[in-house]
Scaffold this active site. Structure first.
Site, mmCIF file in Angstrom:
data_model
loop_
_atom_site.group_PDB
_atom_site.id
_atom_site.type_symbol
_atom_site.label_atom_id
_atom_site.label_comp_id
_atom_site.label_asym_id
_atom_site.label_seq_id
_atom_site.Cartn_x
_atom_site.Cartn_y
_atom_site.Cartn_z
ATOM 1 N N ASP A 28 0.858 -1.185 0.022
ATOM 2 C CA ASP A 28 -0.063 -0.059 0.186
ATOM 3 C C ASP A 28 0.908 1.084 -0.095
ATOM 4 O OD1 ASP A 28 -2.296 1.556 0.345
ATOM 5 O OD2 ASP A 28 -1.657 1.861 2.498
ATOM 6 N N ASP B 201 -0.105 5.037 0.877
ATOM 7 C CA ASP B 201 -0.629 6.165 1.903
ATOM 8 C C ASP B 201 -0.518 5.635 3.338
ATOM 9 O OD1 ASP B 201 -1.123 8.293 0.261
ATOM 10 O OD2 ASP B 201 -2.646 7.103 -0.302
#
Length: 229
Positions: free
Chosen positions: A13, A15
């Site tokens: 991922d 963020d």
């Protein structure tokens, strides 16, 4: 003692996991809703983590009763993002881990709930870092991703785009948010979670491993090359 299964591919991922953008997202959201006397609570933030941009807007508008349309909200928040997102810094341990895997020819990719224009902003000062990834799948603008996290779509699409198309169980996911962990588990992948310290422990369930920082990750536990030092 929990035993982990060996993996051959790694999906990150972005963020709050690779890039420290969560505080920037919070600042932008607060800027938009403050004139309406609304407060951006931690519970609302957790609910929208990892979701597509439009879904994030709907959650904020509906939960906090903000008198804006989704389009108006996104227009306002995007203007703020354009100013502050290029300042995003790498999270502790992110560069070391990514460079280590890249050096040892472990296929790595990014699977994010974000959009292409937002991705370009956030990686303004990290272009060389991004080149180490095989590919990037952005749920908000990728036509193949039908549903955002917690649905497994973004991770399954991402795995399928590796040149050797690994099976889901051959992929290890790194996530910081409950929605992302749920998506990785639904995709049939092991998930290492590095949650915000404010997150309730109950919301880390489902992860194969929970760490305080990427600096604490030991690659050899998942059959990946051990750090040289």
């Amino acid at each position: 003692m929990c035993t982990f299964k060996p993996v051959t591919h790694v999906i990150f991922d972005m963020d709050g996991l690779l890039l420290d953008t969560e505080s920037l997202y919070t600042a932008a959201t607060e800027c938009v809703i403050h004139p309406f006397g609304k407060t951006y609570t931690w519970e609302v933030k957790v609910a929208q983590m990892g979701q597509k941009a439009e879904n994030c807007a709907k959650i904020i508008i509906n939960t906090l009763q903000v008198p804006l349309s989704v389009e108006d909200y996104l227009r306002q928040v995007t203007k703020i993002h354009q100013k502050i997102m290029p300042t995003a810094q790498l999270m502790p341990g992110a560069e070391k881990l990514v460079r280590h895997l890249h050096k040892h020819s472990i296929p790595i990719a990014i699977a994010s709930g974000g959009a292409q224009d937002s991705f370009e902003l956030k990686t303004t000062n990290h272009k060389e870092f991004v080149t180490m990834f095989s590919h990037v799948v952005l749920a908000s603008t990728d036509p193949e991703v039908q549903n955002g996290k917690p649905a497994p779509d973004v991770f399954l699409v991402c795995a399928n785009r590796f040149s050797d198309t690994p099976k889901p169980e051959q992929c290890l996911v790194f996530e910081d948010a409950p929605n992302g962990v749920a998506a990785g588990v639904a995709a049939g992948m092991q998930v290492v979670m590095v949650p915000d310290p404010r997150l309730d422990d109950k919301m880390t369930k489902g992860a194969s491993q929970v760490l305080k920082s990427l600096e604490d990750f030991r690659p050899e536990l998942f059959g990946l090359p051990k750090y040289d030092d």
